[in-house]
Design an enzyme around this catalytic site. Structure first.
Site, PDB file in Angstrom:
ATOM      1  N   GLU A 197      34.350 -20.573  31.337  1.00  0.00           N
ATOM      2  CA  GLU A 197      35.026 -21.115  30.141  1.00  0.00           C
ATOM      3  C   GLU A 197      34.232 -21.941  29.298  1.00  0.00           C
ATOM      4  O   GLU A 197      34.331 -22.321  28.247  1.00  0.00           O
ATOM      5  CB  GLU A 197      36.357 -21.503  30.401  1.00  0.00           C
ATOM      6  N   ASP A 232      33.927 -28.796  49.076  1.00  0.00           N
ATOM      7  CA  ASP A 232      33.783 -29.014  50.603  1.00  0.00           C
ATOM      8  C   ASP A 232      34.724 -28.058  51.209  1.00  0.00           C
ATOM      9  O   ASP A 232      35.926 -27.732  51.003  1.00  0.00           O
ATOM     10  CB  ASP A 232      34.706 -30.619  50.596  1.00  0.00           C
TER      11      ASP A 232
END
Ligand code: GLC
Length: 552
Positions: free
Chosen positions: A279, A230
């Site tokens: 990751e 956002d």
């Protein structure tokens, strides 16, 4: 905390069923159709008039059958709902109104089992004023280290009675609100680019970085496939918070860099987040809600080491006009192609007037615009209810409205409730199947005629049209991320292109044109099409004849 720990233990949760096709799976986001769910308005399982996570879970099979690849959920976090949940009080908790953390985990697992990916909303520009950090910052008074995590400043003027600078809130009025000191005297001001209940974080502070890295990992551990970020263009503010020097700042939004929007410093944050996303097995993706001044500046958010996608607001803001559309498409493909990112296309979301109404041509034009969008290279966004052909609800009574900008002067139009009216699932019933009882925003009379139940199985319906288009888009090798787009010569008002063996033509005028591209087999048309001429406000997809050397 217990819940967090439990989620962390479940880091090896099942991945989407479609993971069988490995290569395609790794690139799933490059041509995904992503369906936006606005949780308040999608489906209400517990009958409180407000949509919830169990309601969404129950409707996941509908989304799988519709043929979308992923679901993006607008915020469902603990929130006082000053801005429909874009004011987050706790980034790791579900608002009880929407359900519980186990509900969210079950939703992710069930979506995966159906082959759907799940993207959640992340709101890093501001928190709620009920967030623990902000409450403590207020309570502890000037000098509290918690105040450094937001933008607290002394006011200007003899008694500090003027805001620290001239910035305006997107929702109207000054972007600053004055606080009261613990002893009741008027105190410092704090910055909020949106509502006063949404104080902006200070992204110069390392604790803010640490916190959001941790929040990302929290949701990645629950198995989500990515984040819609956002106000991705707003996190970093120009050094010293300089005056803008002009009123009417809202008019400048999206036209140039501003001291509070699209500052170059934001990109370092996304490079950092990309390392976190990478990751995890995936890929897990980041999608920028970035209102940048140009397609070139938007493309900066999706460079190879930053986020994966950015919403194409330039396309969303383009009129239904062949020339303008062609320019927007070309600019998007060129600027995003230059950084190796896929284009995205969007016509509706929870902040804009639904495209059936906005484009000014009713359902016919809306369907045409959709079919054009779904033929373009890259990824596309569908906002809940557009597959039903829902119009903007224009006649909401003032007392029903909840959009914070409606209550503040001269801000964003304040009319965002009309695209947030709860979905009709059934023809009849107290909320047309949205829930067992009423709905938080009134649904117009006759809303049930547009319901899923009424449209299912009717070959003329907009719902079946979306299903057909999404099925074709998924099955046709040249669509999605497939073949490059080549423009075809076409008369004024018509847009025509080829993608491998797929030919698409769009007549953007209301009148028919006596023209068609090279003949072939009709795959789908947005309106009745008999051949010979291209009807007004109509888009047609053809499979080109093999003799034309298209490989069809
Ligand atoms: C984004 C959201 C919008 C919200 C604003 C502030 O633009 O899409 O709904 O009001 O950010 O968070």
């Amino acid at each position: 905390m217990t819940q967090h720990a439990e989620s962390a233990l479940r880091a090896d949760r099942p991945q989407p069923a479609s993971a069988d096709d490995h290569a395609r799976s790794a690139d799933w986001w490059r041509d995904a159709v992503i369906y936006q769910v606005y949780p308040r308005s999608f489906a209400d399982a517990d009958g409180d008039g407000m949509g919830d996570l169990p309601g969404i879970r129950a409707r996941l099979p509908y989304l799988a059958e519709l043929g979308v690849d992923a679901v993006w959920l607008s915020p469902f976090y603990a929130s006082p709902q000053a801005d429909g949940g874009y004011d987050v009080a706790d980034y790791r908790a579900i608002d009880p109104m929407f359900g519980s953390l186990p509900d969210a985990e079950a939703l992710v697992d069930e979506a995966h089992a159906l082959g759907l990916r799940v993207i959640v909303d992340l709101v890093p520009n501001h928190s709620s004023d009920r967030h623990e950090w902000f409450r403590r910052a207020l309570r502890e008074g000037p000098g509290s280290p918690l105040r450094d995590r937001y933008h607290f400043r002394a006011g200007r003027g003899e008694h500090g009675e003027l805001p620290p600078n001239d910035w305006e809130s997107i929702f109207g009025g000054p972007a600053w609100t004055r606080t009261e000191d613990p002893d009741g005297t008027p105190g410092e001001w704090y910055l909020h680019l949106f509502a006063p209940e949404q104080p902006d974080f200070n992204w110069q502070h390392p604790a803010v970085h640490d916190e959001f890295r941790s929040v990302l990992r929290f949701w990645l551990d629950t198995g989500v496939d990515g984040f819609r970020i956002d106000v991705a263009h707003g996190l970093v503010k120009a050094e010293g918070l300089p005056d803008m020097g002009s009123a009417g700042q809202l008019q400048l939004l999206g036209t140039q860099q501003l001291p509070f929007f699209d500052q170059d410093g934001v990109h370092e944050i996304y490079r950092d987040w990309r390392r976190v996303l990478d990751e995890y097995p995936g890929p897990r993706i980041g999608v920028a809600e970035a209102w940048a001044p140009s397609p070139e500046r938007t493309a900066l958010y999706v460079r190879a080491d930053e986020l994966h996608q950015a919403f194409n607001f330039h396309y969303l803001s383009t009129d239904w006009d062949a020339g303008q559309l062609r320019a927007a498409i070309d600019e998007s493909l060129t600027s995003l192609g230059a950084v190796g990112a896929p284009a995205t296309w969007v016509l509706s979301n929870h902040d804009v007037v639904r495209h059936r109404t906005r484009l000014g041509g009713g359902l016919r034009r809306a369907r045409a615009a959709t079919l054009l969008m779904l033929a373009l290279p890259g990824s596309a966004y569908v906002y809940q209810g557009e597959e039903l052909g829902l119009p903007e609800v224009l006649e909401l009574p003032d007392e029903a409205r909840q959009d914070p900008s409606f209550f503040r002067d001269n801000g964003q139009d304040g009319l965002r409730d009309g695209c947030r009216v709860p979905i009709p699932w059934e023809e009849h019933g107290p909320s047309y199947g949205f829930g067992p009882d009423g709905s938080w925003l009134p649904q117009p009379d006759g809303w049930g005629a547009l319901s899923v139940a009424v449209q299912t199985g009717d070959p003329e319906s907009t719902l079946e049209f979306y299903r057909a288009a999404l099925r074709l888009r998924r099955d046709h090798d040249d669509l999605g991320a497939g073949a490059p787009l080549e423009w075809l010569d076409a008369p004024d008002g018509v847009l025509a292109f080829r993608r491998g063996g797929l030919v698409c033509a769009a007549n953007t005028r209301a009148e028919p044109v006596a023209w068609e591209p090279a003949r072939g087999r009709v795959l789908l048309a947005s309106a009745p099409y008999a051949g010979g001429e291209l009807p007004g406000d109509t888009v047609v997809w053809w499979q080109a004849e093999a003799t034309e050397g298209t490989g069809a």
